[in-house]
Design a protein around this motif. Sequence first.
Motif, mmCIF file in Angstrom:
data_model
loop_
_atom_site.group_PDB
_atom_site.id
_atom_site.type_symbol
_atom_site.label_atom_id
_atom_site.label_comp_id
_atom_site.label_asym_id
_atom_site.label_seq_id
_atom_site.Cartn_x
_atom_site.Cartn_y
_atom_site.Cartn_z
ATOM 1 N N ASN A 118 41.717 32.812 39.939
ATOM 2 C CA ASN A 118 41.638 33.669 38.751
ATOM 3 C C ASN A 118 42.852 34.584 38.645
ATOM 4 O O ASN A 118 43.407 35.025 39.655
ATOM 5 C CB ASN A 118 40.377 34.532 38.794
ATOM 6 N N TYR A 119 43.244 34.845 37.408
ATOM 7 C CA TYR A 119 44.220 35.892 37.120
ATOM 8 C C TYR A 119 43.445 37.006 36.419
ATOM 9 O O TYR A 119 42.887 36.807 35.331
ATOM 10 C CB TYR A 119 45.329 35.362 36.208
ATOM 11 N N VAL A 120 43.357 38.177 37.048
ATOM 12 C CA VAL A 120 42.544 39.281 36.539
ATOM 13 C C VAL A 120 43.453 40.484 36.309
ATOM 14 O O VAL A 120 44.235 40.856 37.190
ATOM 15 C CB VAL A 120 41.421 39.650 37.527
ATOM 16 N N ALA A 121 43.373 41.073 35.120
ATOM 17 C CA ALA A 121 44.289 42.160 34.753
ATOM 18 C C ALA A 121 43.527 43.426 34.371
ATOM 19 O O ALA A 121 42.440 43.362 33.789
ATOM 20 C CB ALA A 121 45.178 41.728 33.593
ATOM 21 N N PHE A 124 36.364 48.339 41.475
ATOM 22 C CA PHE A 124 35.672 48.105 42.735
ATOM 23 C C PHE A 124 34.261 47.544 42.561
ATOM 24 O O PHE A 124 33.673 47.054 43.518
ATOM 25 C CB PHE A 124 35.610 49.401 43.547
ATOM 26 N N GLY A 125 33.703 47.615 41.342
ATOM 27 C CA GLY A 125 32.365 47.087 41.109
ATOM 28 C C GLY A 125 31.290 48.055 41.569
ATOM 29 O O GLY A 125 31.566 49.119 42.133
ATOM 30 N N TYR A 126 30.041 47.675 41.345
ATOM 31 C CA TYR A 126 28.932 48.533 41.766
ATOM 32 C C TYR A 126 27.661 47.706 41.933
ATOM 33 O O TYR A 126 27.516 46.623 41.376
ATOM 34 C CB TYR A 126 28.696 49.665 40.756
ATOM 35 N N LEU A 186 36.790 44.007 39.457
ATOM 36 C CA LEU A 186 37.930 43.129 39.188
ATOM 37 C C LEU A 186 38.556 42.612 40.471
ATOM 38 O O LEU A 186 39.068 41.488 40.512
ATOM 39 C CB LEU A 186 38.970 43.871 38.352
ATOM 40 N N ILE A 187 38.532 43.415 41.537
ATOM 41 C CA ILE A 187 39.118 42.963 42.797
ATOM 42 C C ILE A 187 38.360 41.761 43.332
ATOM 43 O O ILE A 187 38.956 40.768 43.755
ATOM 44 C CB ILE A 187 39.131 44.109 43.835
ATOM 45 N N VAL A 188 37.030 41.813 43.297
ATOM 46 C CA VAL A 188 36.222 40.681 43.771
ATOM 47 C C VAL A 188 36.415 39.479 42.852
ATOM 48 O O VAL A 188 36.495 38.330 43.306
ATOM 49 C CB VAL A 188 34.736 41.082 43.855
ATOM 50 N N GLN A 189 36.510 39.729 41.544
ATOM 51 C CA GLN A 189 36.727 38.618 40.606
ATOM 52 C C GLN A 189 38.059 37.916 40.868
ATOM 53 O O GLN A 189 38.211 36.730 40.601
ATOM 54 C CB GLN A 189 36.688 39.131 39.173
ATOM 55 N N ALA A 190 39.034 38.662 41.391
ATOM 56 C CA ALA A 190 40.363 38.090 41.646
ATOM 57 C C ALA A 190 40.452 37.424 43.015
ATOM 58 O O ALA A 190 41.523 36.931 43.389
ATOM 59 C CB ALA A 190 41.431 39.170 41.522
ATOM 60 N N ASP A 208 40.536 38.179 49.228
ATOM 61 C CA ASP A 208 41.873 37.631 49.469
ATOM 62 C C ASP A 208 42.587 37.597 48.131
ATOM 63 O O ASP A 208 42.348 36.704 47.317
ATOM 64 C CB ASP A 208 41.762 36.227 50.076
ATOM 65 N N ILE A 209 43.422 38.588 47.875
ATOM 66 C CA ILE A 209 44.079 38.689 46.575
ATOM 67 C C ILE A 209 45.586 38.829 46.756
ATOM 68 O O ILE A 209 46.065 39.260 47.799
ATOM 69 C CB ILE A 209 43.578 39.904 45.761
ATOM 70 N N ARG A 210 46.311 38.423 45.715
ATOM 71 C CA ARG A 210 47.725 38.770 45.630
ATOM 72 C C ARG A 210 47.835 39.837 44.545
ATOM 73 O O ARG A 210 47.276 39.682 43.455
ATOM 74 C CB ARG A 210 48.567 37.571 45.235
#
Length: 621
Positions: free
Chosen positions: A377-380, A396-398, A414-418, A460-462
């Motif tokens: 995924n590309y998440v912005a 960070f989600g909840y 968004l971090i988890v989605q990415a 694991d994100i870039r």
Amino acid sequence: MASLSASNHVARVLSVANQLADVDASSRIASSWRRCLISHKLDPARQGPPQTLSEAEIRHVAEPMEEMIRLVTPELDDLARVLRDAGYCVNLADANATMLFSRLPGEADARMFMDWKIYTGSNFSEAFEGTNGLGTALAEQKPILVHRDEHFRAQWHMFSCAVVPLFDQAGRLTGAVNITSCREDLERAAHQLALAVTMEATRRMEGAIFRGHFRNAWIATVPGDGGSGLLAYDEDRRIVGACRSARALLGLTDGLIASGIDLSRYVKFDHHAARSADETVELRRADGSGLGQGHVTPPLRARSSVRPLAPRRDEPVDRFDALHRLAGRDPGLIRSVRRLRSIGDHNLPVLLYGETGVGKDVFARAIHAGSSRARGNYVALNCAAMPESLIDAELFGYEAGAFTGARRDGSKGLIVQADGGTLFLDEIGDMPIALQTRLLRVLENREVWPLGALKPAAVDIRLISATHRDLGRMAEEGAFRADLYFRLRGLEVRLPALRERADRDDVIRQIAREEAPNCRVSDEAWSRLSAYSYPGNMRQLRHVLRLAGCTAEDGVITDADLDLPPFGGRAEPDLAAAERATIVEALRKHGGRVTEAARVLKLGRATLYRKIKAMKIETAQ
């Protein structure tokens, strides 16, 4: 008698769920019953209406889907008219099984639905209501027919539901189309026929969503065994979108589409045949084998005067194509792309610097497409465009119930989605200090703690970040965490303003082709476009040319069509900045050749080299 019937139903549900009954325990209904008992902890004997949202809650949930609802409403109305006499209620639900659109049948049947609260605002998630057409179809993302006592809860045994999931223009689950009847005289075979009608109507709705989203692109209909697929492509025959069927048929992914891959890698046909709307053409695979007959529809803006697309020669597939196109012939950007290619498969963070409107998000997408994470995924997130109070929850989600107003089932951040892909944080210089601390912890520990969570989630994100601010100076002044700044600055890339680009004229020509494809730019207009300084950079240029293409008479853009306000409102802040702009312009005019620029500027070559280094001006290497 009704109580006895309910008891028998409950006993049967428990028996099947425990694989004791003489039925196919591997069937979808049996599997759903087991989920309801084991995973959702539901009671098949429970009585009561479904959860129903208030009008204000319905408006809040429906707001993001307004455009989609508008596009599919004609098909929903037609489906309701076809099935009305059979006593069917027709609903459109979102991906959480909340009904957002309802068309009730005739008066007698409508009373039953109203009494049982099967209408707009009601939620039929499998996790709440057990096995039912809407909730189970969404849980499995497959069409389903749930007939009478196949429902998990005994109280729904008088209803029969046929439901088809609905997918958006990118193949993502966006909701479902539900038809429900309370007629006892309708046999299962009749419901099967109604399900087939609903499936056809839903495919048309998905086509309407796709065409509405890509109204300014060319659209090819590609035949396949599982139904036709839709491909959207631009004037250069780069794929810009593909529906779920086309993705499955051709093996397309978000990463491949984001890279701007050439249409001819998958489908070939005679573009000269595409002279009118919905023209039939013979399609071939990339290897030349036949695919069958398809259709090509020109962009909405070009329907009145369609022109064929010029054929392009095939080129080797290069995952960095999008980056090379963005770099053009600008020496500094070419050098940056060379460095980005060298780290394409390494998990090194990238920090993009550039003024507003230079295309930082477009550049970040191209970096993602050229990396080994292109299939992820590309998440912005734009840190400057979101209130500080919401960034924390978005990033960070909840967990469910983490705060007042939180969604019932919580939210993935968004971090988890990415995870497995790329996270792009635009305008990171505007991120609050408290959140900078949490982000730093994520980057150091490779795990994220959602609000209200009891344990972290590994990720694991870039990370690609962008800003127009001087983060180094902000770090020195304490306005930005220095340790986070050095975490973000794996590779620093400066995106020049449009007025600074050595290939500015090339860029203007290309954007003119994209935004005003049916127009010619007059010499007078071209002189003004070329000389203007563009304080709004690429974004401003696109808007100017898009407007000019709409107002141009006889297909010719003149000076009168150009909305280019004076640049005096954005003067350089000091003499150093003015000097830098002068040097950049001299280098641009002389193709980056320092000797010639120094001669024009009346500076010694060594002096000019020192200034270039001090001002961090990119030159050809």
